[in-house]
Design a protein around this motif. Structure first.
Motif, PDB file in Angstrom:
ATOM      1  N   ILE A 134      -3.950 -13.787 -22.299  1.00  0.00           N
ATOM      2  CA  ILE A 134      -2.589 -14.281 -22.058  1.00  0.00           C
ATOM      3  C   ILE A 134      -2.264 -15.396 -23.051  1.00  0.00           C
ATOM      4  CG2 ILE A 134      -0.996 -15.237 -20.364  1.00  0.00           C
ATOM      5  CD1 ILE A 134      -2.734 -14.111 -18.157  1.00  0.00           C
ATOM      6  N   VAL A 135      -3.228 -16.287 -23.298  1.00  0.00           N
ATOM      7  CA  VAL A 135      -2.997 -17.363 -24.258  1.00  0.00           C
ATOM      8  C   VAL A 135      -2.745 -16.786 -25.650  1.00  0.00           C
ATOM      9  CG1 VAL A 135      -4.011 -19.377 -25.395  1.00  0.00           C
ATOM     10  CG2 VAL A 135      -4.368 -19.031 -22.945  1.00  0.00           C
ATOM     11  N   ALA A 136      -3.557 -15.834 -26.057  1.00  0.00           N
ATOM     12  CA  ALA A 136      -3.427 -15.255 -27.394  1.00  0.00           C
ATOM     13  C   ALA A 136      -2.080 -14.553 -27.565  1.00  0.00           C
ATOM     14  CB  ALA A 136      -4.573 -14.283 -27.654  1.00  0.00           C
ATOM     15  N   ASP A 137      -1.661 -13.790 -26.563  1.00  0.00           N
ATOM     16  CA  ASP A 137      -0.382 -13.082 -26.663  1.00  0.00           C
ATOM     17  C   ASP A 137       0.796 -14.054 -26.613  1.00  0.00           C
ATOM     18  OD1 ASP A 137      -1.789 -10.775 -26.879  1.00  0.00           O
ATOM     19  OD2 ASP A 137      -1.099  -9.873 -24.996  1.00  0.00           O
ATOM     20  N   THR A 138       0.649 -15.128 -25.854  1.00  0.00           N
ATOM     21  CA  THR A 138       1.700 -16.153 -25.823  1.00  0.00           C
ATOM     22  C   THR A 138       1.870 -16.777 -27.200  1.00  0.00           C
ATOM     23  OG1 THR A 138       1.284 -16.629 -23.487  1.00  0.00           O
ATOM     24  CG2 THR A 138       2.414 -18.328 -24.763  1.00  0.00           C
ATOM     25  N   ARG A 139       0.739 -17.076 -27.851  1.00  0.00           N
ATOM     26  CA  ARG A 139       0.804 -17.655 -29.196  1.00  0.00           C
ATOM     27  C   ARG A 139       1.454 -16.673 -30.179  1.00  0.00           C
ATOM     28  NH1 ARG A 139       1.694 -22.143 -31.479  1.00  0.00           N
ATOM     29  NH2 ARG A 139       3.448 -20.763 -31.917  1.00  0.00           N
ATOM     30  N   ALA A 140       1.120 -15.393 -30.066  1.00  0.00           N
ATOM     31  CA  ALA A 140       1.657 -14.392 -30.983  1.00  0.00           C
ATOM     32  C   ALA A 140       3.158 -14.195 -30.785  1.00  0.00           C
ATOM     33  CB  ALA A 140       0.924 -13.059 -30.789  1.00  0.00           C
ATOM     34  N   ALA A 141       3.643 -14.431 -29.581  1.00  0.00           N
ATOM     35  CA  ALA A 141       5.057 -14.195 -29.281  1.00  0.00           C
ATOM     36  C   ALA A 141       5.953 -15.347 -29.708  1.00  0.00           C
ATOM     37  CB  ALA A 141       5.236 -13.933 -27.781  1.00  0.00           C
ATOM     38  N   LEU A 142       5.396 -16.533 -29.882  1.00  0.00           N
ATOM     39  CA  LEU A 142       6.190 -17.722 -30.184  1.00  0.00           C
ATOM     40  C   LEU A 142       6.014 -18.152 -31.639  1.00  0.00           C
ATOM     41  CD1 LEU A 142       5.471 -19.821 -26.962  1.00  0.00           C
ATOM     42  CD2 LEU A 142       7.655 -18.773 -27.588  1.00  0.00           C
ATOM     43  N   GLY A 143       7.078 -18.652 -32.240  1.00  0.00           N
ATOM     44  CA  GLY A 143       7.008 -19.207 -33.583  1.00  0.00           C
ATOM     45  C   GLY A 143       6.411 -20.594 -33.572  1.00  0.00           C
ATOM     46  N   ARG A 144       6.123 -21.114 -34.748  1.00  0.00           N
ATOM     47  CA  ARG A 144       5.478 -22.421 -34.868  1.00  0.00           C
ATOM     48  C   ARG A 144       6.307 -23.529 -34.227  1.00  0.00           C
ATOM     49  NH1 ARG A 144       1.269 -22.574 -38.864  1.00  0.00           N
ATOM     50  NH2 ARG A 144       1.469 -24.840 -39.040  1.00  0.00           N
ATOM     51  N   SER A 145       7.621 -23.426 -34.279  1.00  0.00           N
ATOM     52  CA  SER A 145       8.493 -24.482 -33.771  1.00  0.00           C
ATOM     53  C   SER A 145       9.042 -24.186 -32.381  1.00  0.00           C
ATOM     54  CB  SER A 145       9.656 -24.710 -34.744  1.00  0.00           C
ATOM     55  OG  SER A 145       9.180 -25.108 -36.017  1.00  0.00           O
ATOM     56  N   ASP A 146       8.699 -23.036 -31.808  1.00  0.00           N
ATOM     57  CA  ASP A 146       9.141 -22.738 -30.447  1.00  0.00           C
ATOM     58  C   ASP A 146       8.357 -23.592 -29.456  1.00  0.00           C
ATOM     59  OD1 ASP A 146      10.979 -20.847 -31.320  1.00  0.00           O
ATOM     60  OD2 ASP A 146       9.495 -19.231 -31.300  1.00  0.00           O
ATOM     61  N   VAL A 147       8.853 -23.670 -28.234  1.00  0.00           N
ATOM     62  CA  VAL A 147       8.298 -24.618 -27.265  1.00  0.00           C
ATOM     63  C   VAL A 147       7.773 -23.887 -26.037  1.00  0.00           C
ATOM     64  CG1 VAL A 147       8.730 -26.683 -25.889  1.00  0.00           C
ATOM     65  CG2 VAL A 147       9.966 -26.343 -28.048  1.00  0.00           C
ATOM     66  N   VAL A 148       6.560 -24.239 -25.634  1.00  0.00           N
ATOM     67  CA  VAL A 148       6.007 -23.758 -24.374  1.00  0.00           C
ATOM     68  C   VAL A 148       5.727 -24.969 -23.480  1.00  0.00           C
ATOM     69  CG1 VAL A 148       3.642 -23.714 -25.303  1.00  0.00           C
ATOM     70  CG2 VAL A 148       4.205 -22.372 -23.271  1.00  0.00           C
ATOM     71  N   LEU A 149       6.156 -24.902 -22.239  1.00  0.00           N
ATOM     72  CA  LEU A 149       5.838 -25.919 -21.235  1.00  0.00           C
ATOM     73  C   LEU A 149       4.771 -25.340 -20.330  1.00  0.00           C
ATOM     74  CD1 LEU A 149       9.192 -25.933 -21.724  1.00  0.00           C
ATOM     75  CD2 LEU A 149       8.973 -27.945 -20.266  1.00  0.00           C
ATOM     76  N   VAL A 150       3.684 -26.068 -20.135  1.00  0.00           N
ATOM     77  CA  VAL A 150       2.528 -25.558 -19.405  1.00  0.00           C
ATOM     78  C   VAL A 150       2.369 -26.332 -18.107  1.00  0.00           C
ATOM     79  CG1 VAL A 150       0.067 -25.079 -19.501  1.00  0.00           C
ATOM     80  CG2 VAL A 150       1.440 -24.974 -21.599  1.00  0.00           C
ATOM     81  N   ASP A 151       2.511 -25.631 -16.994  1.00  0.00           N
ATOM     82  CA  ASP A 151       2.433 -26.305 -15.706  1.00  0.00           C
ATOM     83  C   ASP A 151       1.001 -26.657 -15.346  1.00  0.00           C
ATOM     84  OD1 ASP A 151       3.288 -27.134 -12.981  1.00  0.00           O
ATOM     85  OD2 ASP A 151       5.079 -26.016 -13.529  1.00  0.00           O
ATOM     86  N   THR A 152       0.870 -27.505 -14.341  1.00  0.00           N
ATOM     87  CA  THR A 152      -0.447 -27.975 -13.909  1.00  0.00           C
ATOM     88  C   THR A 152      -1.139 -26.920 -13.053  1.00  0.00           C
ATOM     89  OG1 THR A 152       0.246 -30.269 -13.996  1.00  0.00           O
ATOM     90  CG2 THR A 152      -1.624 -29.762 -12.581  1.00  0.00           C
ATOM     91  N   GLY A 153      -2.434 -26.792 -13.257  1.00  0.00           N
ATOM     92  CA  GLY A 153      -3.240 -25.800 -12.561  1.00  0.00           C
ATOM     93  C   GLY A 153      -4.214 -25.196 -13.547  1.00  0.00           C
ATOM     94  N   ALA A 154      -4.803 -24.063 -13.181  1.00  0.00           N
ATOM     95  CA  ALA A 154      -5.719 -23.388 -14.095  1.00  0.00           C
ATOM     96  C   ALA A 154      -5.015 -22.988 -15.385  1.00  0.00           C
ATOM     97  CB  ALA A 154      -6.324 -22.162 -13.412  1.00  0.00           C
ATOM     98  N   THR A 155      -3.714 -22.698 -15.293  1.00  0.00           N
ATOM     99  CA  THR A 155      -2.943 -22.382 -16.502  1.00  0.00           C
ATOM    100  C   THR A 155      -3.061 -23.512 -17.525  1.00  0.00           C
ATOM    101  OG1 THR A 155      -1.006 -23.286 -15.362  1.00  0.00           O
ATOM    102  CG2 THR A 155      -1.228 -20.908 -15.387  1.00  0.00           C
ATOM    103  N   LYS A 156      -2.978 -24.757 -17.058  1.00  0.00           N
ATOM    104  CA  LYS A 156      -3.042 -25.895 -17.972  1.00  0.00           C
ATOM    105  C   LYS A 156      -4.386 -25.958 -18.679  1.00  0.00           C
ATOM    106  CE  LYS A 156      -3.572 -30.324 -16.640  1.00  0.00           C
ATOM    107  NZ  LYS A 156      -3.250 -31.686 -16.161  1.00  0.00           N
ATOM    108  N   MET A 157      -5.467 -25.722 -17.947  1.00  0.00           N
ATOM    109  CA  MET A 157      -6.787 -25.814 -18.558  1.00  0.00           C
ATOM    110  C   MET A 157      -6.961 -24.790 -19.666  1.00  0.00           C
ATOM    111  SD  MET A 157      -8.212 -28.362 -17.290  1.00  0.00           S
ATOM    112  CE  MET A 157      -7.782 -29.498 -15.982  1.00  0.00           C
ATOM    113  N   TRP A 158      -6.497 -23.567 -19.434  1.00  0.00           N
ATOM    114  CA  TRP A 158      -6.654 -22.530 -20.450  1.00  0.00           C
ATOM    115  C   TRP A 158      -5.712 -22.755 -21.631  1.00  0.00           C
ATOM    116  CZ3 TRP A 158     -10.678 -19.544 -20.818  1.00  0.00           C
ATOM    117  CH2 TRP A 158     -11.437 -19.253 -19.661  1.00  0.00           C
ATOM    118  N   MET A 159      -4.461 -23.074 -21.359  1.00  0.00           N
ATOM    119  CA  MET A 159      -3.494 -23.247 -22.441  1.00  0.00           C
ATOM    120  C   MET A 159      -3.794 -24.500 -23.264  1.00  0.00           C
ATOM    121  SD  MET A 159      -1.090 -20.868 -22.794  1.00  0.00           S
ATOM    122  CE  MET A 159       0.319 -21.723 -23.515  1.00  0.00           C
ATOM    123  N   ALA A 160      -4.122 -25.601 -22.600  1.00  0.00           N
ATOM    124  CA  ALA A 160      -4.335 -26.859 -23.313  1.00  0.00           C
ATOM    125  C   ALA A 160      -5.495 -26.757 -24.287  1.00  0.00           C
ATOM    126  CB  ALA A 160      -4.569 -27.989 -22.329  1.00  0.00           C
TER     127      ALA A 160
END
Length: 549
Positions: free
Chosen positions: A365-391
């Motif tokens: 999920i992290v890899a596909d999220t990175r591939a879908a967004l440009g360098r200047s696009d913005v992702v907000l990562v909520d608190t939880g296990a999602t934060k640990m993996w994305m951060a």
């Protein structure tokens, strides 16, 4: 000049406020009316907490204090979580609420609580407007304190009799906006830092939120390139050192020791650039309190047994880094002790790209999220296990493009916060990454996004439980309890608001679905099942590395 309500709006306009987030009440109807007749856009939200998160994230990416406005009592109390989140995340915000009149504050009274005393511990300054003539000075002070060297939230209560004041005040005008800051670092402190670095063997840089707020990327990259020093960043500092730079070693702040820690284990000097203790406990990188620390920031460091500063350089962060780089010209540090962090993180990321299991691995999920967004696009990562993996795994190339709450670490900020970010940066694609636990806490703001025509995408990591709490319980107790729940049909839920809904049924569907939703000028929700069995595997793997490296 104007009535009291018009004067308050004129003060906001003088500060450059373009948007106010909130919910009006009976006690501030004239302030609301004055806003409606101004050029300021009012974003009516469905909950005051969400309004505060919108203002916080708007202020986070603009660097200017955003405004949230509510009624008295329960409305003001509801916005407190977002206000506290802003202060602990060093984000500028001005929170304004109504309050009962002075004639009711000395006794038991309907809807009266002492809001100033409630807000005082979670703001830089909290006060009540005592009279109309104080409005220009108090509003100017509020913005000045909110946007100070260390930004924070401030709070103003406006009694209902002041809102209702209809007298004309021709002599009252907004005070001029002025921001005065010391820029040049102390030459003596710079020299003291140079003396330490000239004798250092393995220094490492830790870039924090202050470096991101100061837009210090260019100076930081020049420092790292010139001296051959490696740079890690905190969760809040993601992107200030581009992750594709050869000197970048990753993000530190995971709940256990991570690959990045190995760079700090062998370091003898830590150059902390814009780091603030609230971002994470320094015991994690200086467990024996034996490393020399150079603290570079606009304000002095907090006191901590594991963060005993040897040299503090206060002033403009870029100017301080430039002064150090110039003073150390020609000096290079050893390159045979490179930390393994960057390579190990890259290998983990690549394995995730190729993982085709369903439900999806977090790494995929992290890899596909990175591939879908440009360098200047913005992702907000909520608190939880999602934060640990994305951060820890999401490569970030520019500051303020991966936004995380790691001061208060608040759940449910990302969805409403995404509205604030999209309003601040309409040219960017904006994605809110949330767990299914956090999603329903503020999902009502989907209606706000649809009504206000604010296009964004919400990616929901769905596992039917509070994944991070389960992870922690399993890790430390060997079992878990009271962490499971049910979810609505996310697609039908999205459609009921007039938004678009997508359900991922295989790993191969996620990336094209993300690209479709992000390219659409609409509000979209994507439900993506996640396999959190990877959580324990990760901590087991990191524990093994601790033992062998």
């Amino acid at each position: 000049m104007s009535t009291a309500a018009q004067l308050m709006v004129a003060c906001l306009e003088s500060e450059g406020v373009a948007i106010v987030f909130g919910i009006p009440g009976e006690e501030n109807i004239r302030f609301t009316q004055a806003l409606a007749k101004s050029d300021i856009r009012y974003i009516l939200t469905r909950h005051e907490q969400a309004a505060a998160f919108m203002a916080e994230m708007y202020g986070r990416v603009t660097g200017r204090a955003a405004v949230v406005s509510t009624t008295l009592g329960p409305g003001a109390i509801n916005m407190q979580l977002g206000v506290a989140d802003a202060t602990t995340n060093s984000t500028p915000m001005v929170a304004i609420s109504a309050q009962v009149g002075h004639d009711r504050q000395y006794k038991e009274s309907h809807q009266y609580v002492d809001l100033v005393r409630m807000f005082a511990p979670i703001t830089r300054w909290a006060d009540a407007v005592p009279r109309v003539h104080a409005i220009p000075e108090m509003f100017r002070k509020a913005f000045k304190l909110a946007e100070s060297e260390r930004p924070a939230a401030v709070y103003l209560a406006v009694p209902e009799h002041i809102d209702a004041d209809v007298a004309d005040y021709p002599e009252l005008t907004p005070l001029p906006r002025n921001v005065v800051r010391a820029e040049a670092p102390s030459a003596r402190q710079v020299q003291r830092a140079v003396d330490i670095l000239r004798t250092a063997q393995r220094p490492v840089v830790l870039a924090g939120h202050g470096a991101a707020r100061a837009d210090a990327t260019a100076a930081l990259v020049r420092f790292a390139d010139g001296l051959g020093v490696q740079v890690a960043n905190t969760f809040h500092g993601k992107g200030v050192m581009p992750d594709d730079h050869p000197n970048a070693i990753g993000t530190i702040g995971f709940m256990r020791r991570d690959y990045v820690n190995f760079g700090f284990d062998s370091a003898d000097v830590i150059v902390a650039v814009g780091y603030e203790l609230q971002e994470f406990d320094p015991v994690r990188i200086n467990p024996h309190a034996d490393k020399k620390i150079i603290h570079i920031h606009r304000f002095p460091a907090e006191v901590d047994a594991h963060y005993s500063v040897d040299v503090g350089i206060e002033g403009d962060i870029s100017a301080s880094l430039t002064a150090l780089t110039d003073a150390l010209a020609g000096h290079r540090f050893r390159t045979d002790c490179d930390a393994p962090g960057a390579g190990l993180l890259a290998a983990e990321f690549e394995r995730g790209q190729a993982d085709s299991r369903f439900p999806l691995a977090p790494q995929r999920i992290v890899a596909d999220t990175r591939a879908a967004l440009g360098r200047s696009d913005v992702v907000l990562v909520d608190t939880g296990a999602t934060k640990m993996w994305m951060a820890r795994l999401y490569p970030t190339y520019e500051r303020n493009t991966c936004l995380i709450s790691n001061g208060l670490s608040t759940m449910a900020f990302a969805l409403p916060g995404a509205l604030g970010v999209k309003l601040a940066r309409p040219e960017a694609k904006v994605l809110a990454v949330v767990g299914d636990g956090a999603f329903l806490m503020n999902s009502q703001e989907i209606e706000t996004a649809v009504r206000e025509k604010i296009p964004l995408v919400v990616l929901i990591w769905e596992d039917g439980g509070y994944g991070l709490i389960e992870w922690k319980m399993d890790l430390e107790l060997g079992e878990h309890h009271y962490v499971s729940f049910g979810n609505p049909d996310i697609v039908a839920y999205a459609q009921s608001f007039g938004a678009k809904g997508y359900r991922i049924t295989s790993a191969e569907e996620l990336l094209p679905t993300l690209r479709t939703a992000l390219a659409d000028d609409a509000v979209s929700l994507i439900s993506c099942p996640v396999d959190y069995s990877e959580n324990i595997r990760l901590t087991d793997r990191l524990g093994h590395l601790d033992e062998t490296l």
